[in-house]
Design a protein around this motif. Structure first.
Motif, PDB file in Angstrom:
ATOM      1  N   ARG A 110       0.673  -1.346  -0.132  1.00  0.00           N
ATOM      2  CA  ARG A 110      -0.238   0.275  -0.116  1.00  0.00           C
ATOM      3  C   ARG A 110       0.360   1.114   0.062  1.00  0.00           C
ATOM      4  O   ARG A 110       1.999   0.850   1.001  1.00  0.00           O
ATOM      5  N   PRO A 111       0.282   1.940  -0.429  1.00  0.00           N
ATOM      6  CA  PRO A 111       1.281   3.799  -0.754  1.00  0.00           C
ATOM      7  C   PRO A 111       0.793   4.462   0.293  1.00  0.00           C
ATOM      8  O   PRO A 111       0.066   4.300   1.593  1.00  0.00           O
ATOM      9  N   GLY A 112       1.785   5.848   0.920  1.00  0.00           N
ATOM     10  CA  GLY A 112       2.151   5.973   1.927  1.00  0.00           C
ATOM     11  C   GLY A 112       3.011   5.960   2.558  1.00  0.00           C
ATOM     12  O   GLY A 112       4.495   4.602   2.256  1.00  0.00           O
ATOM     13  N   PRO A 113       3.265   6.719   3.937  1.00  0.00           N
ATOM     14  CA  PRO A 113       4.630   7.091   4.649  1.00  0.00           C
ATOM     15  C   PRO A 113       4.874   5.261   5.791  1.00  0.00           C
ATOM     16  O   PRO A 113       3.293   4.751   5.838  1.00  0.00           O
ATOM     17  N   LEU A 114       5.654   4.211   5.461  1.00  0.00           N
ATOM     18  CA  LEU A 114       5.597   3.449   6.069  1.00  0.00           C
ATOM     19  C   LEU A 114       6.618   3.995   7.505  1.00  0.00           C
ATOM     20  O   LEU A 114       8.019   3.819   7.845  1.00  0.00           O
ATOM     21  N   PRO A 115       5.691   3.785   8.806  1.00  0.00           N
ATOM     22  CA  PRO A 115       5.870   3.925  10.371  1.00  0.00           C
ATOM     23  C   PRO A 115       7.139   3.156  10.299  1.00  0.00           C
ATOM     24  O   PRO A 115       6.159   2.233  11.005  1.00  0.00           O
ATOM     25  N   LEU A 116       8.559   2.973  10.315  1.00  0.00           N
ATOM     26  CA  LEU A 116       9.375   1.603  11.028  1.00  0.00           C
ATOM     27  C   LEU A 116      10.004   1.803  12.517  1.00  0.00           C
ATOM     28  O   LEU A 116       9.631   0.904  12.821  1.00  0.00           O
ATOM     29  N   ASP A 117       9.053   3.056  12.821  1.00  0.00           N
ATOM     30  CA  ASP A 117       9.014   3.522  14.272  1.00  0.00           C
ATOM     31  C   ASP A 117       8.758   3.009  14.936  1.00  0.00           C
ATOM     32  O   ASP A 117       8.652   2.255  16.255  1.00  0.00           O
ATOM     33  N   SER A 118       7.449   2.338  14.814  1.00  0.00           N
ATOM     34  CA  SER A 118       5.807   1.621  15.535  1.00  0.00           C
ATOM     35  C   SER A 118       6.363  -0.002  15.317  1.00  0.00           C
ATOM     36  O   SER A 118       5.445  -0.206  15.523  1.00  0.00           O
ATOM     37  N   LEU A 119       7.312  -0.060  13.936  1.00  0.00           N
ATOM     38  CA  LEU A 119       7.379  -1.682  13.662  1.00  0.00           C
ATOM     39  C   LEU A 119       8.674  -2.350  14.697  1.00  0.00           C
ATOM     40  O   LEU A 119       8.150  -3.498  14.915  1.00  0.00           O
ATOM     41  N   LEU A 120       9.203  -1.499  14.452  1.00  0.00           N
ATOM     42  CA  LEU A 120      10.715  -1.870  14.765  1.00  0.00           C
ATOM     43  C   LEU A 120      10.879  -1.701  16.317  1.00  0.00           C
ATOM     44  O   LEU A 120      11.473   0.451  15.713  1.00  0.00           O
ATOM     45  N   ALA A 121      11.534  -1.682  17.457  1.00  0.00           N
ATOM     46  CA  ALA A 121      11.748  -1.347  19.169  1.00  0.00           C
ATOM     47  C   ALA A 121      12.795  -2.494  19.349  1.00  0.00           C
ATOM     48  O   ALA A 121      12.183  -3.872  19.494  1.00  0.00           O
ATOM     49  N   MET A 122      13.234  -1.647  20.222  1.00  0.00           N
ATOM     50  CA  MET A 122      14.583  -2.559  21.024  1.00  0.00           C
ATOM     51  C   MET A 122      14.705  -2.241  22.543  1.00  0.00           C
ATOM     52  O   MET A 122      15.069  -0.948  22.797  1.00  0.00           O
ATOM     53  N   VAL A 123      13.821  -3.026  23.449  1.00  0.00           N
ATOM     54  CA  VAL A 123      13.805  -2.096  24.886  1.00  0.00           C
ATOM     55  C   VAL A 123      15.450  -2.759  25.414  1.00  0.00           C
ATOM     56  O   VAL A 123      15.631  -3.825  25.178  1.00  0.00           O
ATOM     57  N   PHE A 124      16.178  -2.291  26.396  1.00  0.00           N
ATOM     58  CA  PHE A 124      17.322  -2.579  26.913  1.00  0.00           C
ATOM     59  C   PHE A 124      17.928  -2.128  28.222  1.00  0.00           C
ATOM     60  O   PHE A 124      17.126  -1.124  28.338  1.00  0.00           O
ATOM     61  N   PHE A 125      18.373  -2.162  28.668  1.00  0.00           N
ATOM     62  CA  PHE A 125      18.320  -1.529  30.537  1.00  0.00           C
ATOM     63  C   PHE A 125      19.767  -1.251  30.569  1.00  0.00           C
ATOM     64  O   PHE A 125      20.797  -2.300  29.963  1.00  0.00           O
ATOM     65  N   ASP A 126      20.076  -0.163  30.853  1.00  0.00           N
ATOM     66  CA  ASP A 126      21.325   0.774  30.837  1.00  0.00           C
ATOM     67  C   ASP A 126      22.011   0.731  31.624  1.00  0.00           C
ATOM     68  O   ASP A 126      21.481   1.335  32.533  1.00  0.00           O
ATOM     69  N   PRO A 127      23.242   0.073  32.070  1.00  0.00           N
ATOM     70  CA  PRO A 127      23.289   0.112  33.265  1.00  0.00           C
ATOM     71  C   PRO A 127      24.239   1.142  34.315  1.00  0.00           C
ATOM     72  O   PRO A 127      24.615   1.390  35.327  1.00  0.00           O
ATOM     73  N   ALA A 128      24.928   2.541  32.758  1.00  0.00           N
ATOM     74  CA  ALA A 128      25.631   3.632  32.962  1.00  0.00           C
ATOM     75  C   ALA A 128      24.599   4.561  33.672  1.00  0.00           C
ATOM     76  O   ALA A 128      24.907   5.033  34.740  1.00  0.00           O
ATOM     77  N   THR A 129      23.353   4.124  33.087  1.00  0.00           N
ATOM     78  CA  THR A 129      22.687   5.226  33.985  1.00  0.00           C
ATOM     79  C   THR A 129      21.697   4.550  34.869  1.00  0.00           C
ATOM     80  O   THR A 129      20.354   5.152  35.602  1.00  0.00           O
ATOM     81  N   ARG A 165      19.007   2.970  34.303  1.00  0.00           N
ATOM     82  CA  ARG A 165      17.273   3.083  33.378  1.00  0.00           C
ATOM     83  C   ARG A 165      16.660   2.146  31.916  1.00  0.00           C
ATOM     84  O   ARG A 165      18.582   1.530  31.738  1.00  0.00           O
ATOM     85  N   TYR A 166      15.999   2.328  31.798  1.00  0.00           N
ATOM     86  CA  TYR A 166      15.281   1.432  30.572  1.00  0.00           C
ATOM     87  C   TYR A 166      16.098   2.365  29.689  1.00  0.00           C
ATOM     88  O   TYR A 166      15.072   3.831  29.464  1.00  0.00           O
ATOM     89  N   ASP A 167      15.766   1.593  27.902  1.00  0.00           N
ATOM     90  CA  ASP A 167      16.147   2.630  26.730  1.00  0.00           C
ATOM     91  C   ASP A 167      15.483   2.047  26.743  1.00  0.00           C
ATOM     92  O   ASP A 167      15.081   0.539  25.991  1.00  0.00           O
ATOM     93  N   THR A 168      14.940   2.181  24.672  1.00  0.00           N
ATOM     94  CA  THR A 168      14.360   1.777  23.960  1.00  0.00           C
ATOM     95  C   THR A 168      15.116   2.433  22.383  1.00  0.00           C
ATOM     96  O   THR A 168      15.317   3.895  22.181  1.00  0.00           O
TER      97      THR A 168
END
Length: 463
Positions: free
Chosen positions: A368-387, A389-392
């Motif tokens: 289908r035509p239109g912009p493809l929002p990859l930010d809402s399709l691909l993401a990875m949550v991780f924990f940063d021990p330096a801060t 806190r969790y980040d994505t």
């Protein structure tokens, strides 16, 4: 198995390192001979990089170990032809002529270091010394297990090194004794059943000048590894022992003799315990990777036609246990087909740190035509021990798809993809009946029955 040597640039400033590397493909590293010595240079540490690729379920691994050399001064030097033995395979290099150029700022060459090699040769050449009285001088040597942290989170890396220290004045008193035979037992004691271990590929034991408490020491790196705890059990490293040769000195030295008597001394490291903290509460606490990561994206272009395949790479880069980083799942979206991912991992161990990158390559076909929002399709949550806190990590590119709505099943493969070009289009797409195997079995039974009838008829005629 393939092994090859690679030399660095032949012309470089005195402030930079010259490098010699070898690459090993198709086999795990078991052993390798020492890198060559270069007159006018000092060996200045090694690094190793492991590259793993997973394409269509096939895994290939390439290990690169690099030796760095520091030049003492500017000038022209000759690297003579040399050979190295890697996993029993001899690899040759023709050598090179090296040109060390003047740098804008003066550089200080690495300080020369002593060695524990070559002790006791006079005893072998001239026989045992005459009977006399010997004394054992006091030494300042010790062995230590040194972690870079005393407390870590679950999944956070902690670097642990086993070192032997001695003062320059102790070099004539001490020598290694059957270190290769003692090392396996030492490593067995250091193993942690509740941690993932990434050992460093260091096999040469060379002295490194260090300063501790304002006093000069020579440090020998016996073993080092990065440990990643898998649960909250503390990492407990027991005291380990190393037996060294220690010479006693003649009370009344005799000219022309070595005036030393070989003996042994055992050195013990101190036991160490590293506490492991649980990750903070989070819905995905038991699934997220731990590390300091950044996102590196790649896409072959940003505008496509409907039905056209395009390639997108989601790269995770930084320090942490990349083996625990799983491919991010692509959220389902109507009118979008997803293939893959292929996985490529590069792991680098250097200067007591372990890091690298892991790249997940996907193929998309938008209907289908239109912009493809990859930010809402691909993401990875991780924990940063330096801060703490969790980040994505989220995809940031938003490719644009143009053209009419496509419902065709065929799609245009990327021109640089060997699988789709050489395999998929050559595959047989003829439909096969679901009951074909049942028909084959029925025909086989008919043939067996006919053969049995012929055999019975032959036996009856013979009777």
């Amino acid at each position: 198995m393939q092994a090859e040597l690679e030399l660095g640039e032949a012309s470089f400033p005195v402030t930079e390192y010259y490098t010699i590397s070898f690459r090993l493909r198709g086999a795990a590293l078991e052993r390798y001979s020492a890198f060559p010595d270069i007159e006018g240079f000092k060996k200045s540490g090694k690094s190793s990089t492991t590259t793993t690729r997973i394409v269509e379920g096939q895994t290939t691994t390439e290990l690169t170990i690099t030796q760095r050399y520091a030049a003492y001064a500017e000038g022209e030097y000759v690297l003579k032809p040399f050979t190295m033995v890697i996993n029993g395979v001899t690899v040759r290099s023709a050598g090179a002529t090296l040109q060390v150029e003047t740098a804008p700022a003066a550089a200080t060459g690495p300080p020369p270091s002593g060695s524990l090699q070559g002790m006791g040769l006079l005893d072998k050449l001239f026989g045992k010394p005459k009977p006399q009285e010997y004394v054992e001088p006091k030494d300042n040597a010790f062995m230590a297990l040194v972690p870079d942290k005393t407390s870590v989170y679950v999944g956070e890396g902690v670097h642990v090194g086993l070192y032997f220290y001695l003062t320059p004045a102790d070099q004539g008193l001490l020598a290694f004794h059957d270190f290769g035979g003692q090392l396996p037992a030492i490593l067995q004691q250091l193993r942690q059943r509740t941690a993932w271990e990434e050992p460093f590929n260091e096999q040469e034991i060379v002295p490194e000048p260090v300063t501790m408490g304002g006093k000069e020491f020579l440090r020998y790196r016996l073993y080092e590894a990065e440990y990643y705890p898998l649960n909250t059990e503390p990492l407990m490293f027991p005291a380990v022992a190393l037996r060294m040769v220690k010479y006693r000195l003649a009370k009344n030295p005799t000219e022309g003799l070595d005036n030393r008597l070989e003996g042994y001394k055992t050195y013990l490291s101190s036991a160490r315990t590293i506490t492991v903290k649980p990750l903070p509460p989070h819905p995905l606490r038991d699934q997220v990777p731990v590390g300091s990561y950044q996102l590196r994206e790649a896409i072959n272009q940003t505008t496509f036609r409907t039905g056209q395949a395009f390639t997108y790479s989601f790269g995770v880069e930084g320090e942490g246990n990349l083996a625990a980083v799983s491919a991010p799942l692509v959220a389902a979206r109507q009118g979008l087909e997803v293939y893959g991912p292929d996985v490529r991992q590069e792991l680098t161990r250097q200067a007591g740190r372990v890091g690298g990158r892991k790249v997940f390559t996907y193929r998309f076909v938008a209907r289908r035509p239109g912009p493809l929002p990859l930010d809402s399709l691909l993401a990875m949550v991780f924990f940063d021990p330096a801060t703490g806190r969790y980040d994505t990590l989220r995809a940031e590119v938003r490719p644009l798809v143009r053209g009419p709505v496509s419902t065709a099943s065929a799609f245009r493969a990327p021109s640089d993809d060997q699988f789709y070009q050489n395999v998929l289009f050559d595959a047989n797409n003829t439909l096969q009946p679901l009951d074909s195997y049942r028909d084959v079995r029925r025909y086989a039974n008919y043939i067996l029955a006919a053969l049995l009838a012929v055999a019975v008829w032959g036996w009856w005629r013979k009777q």
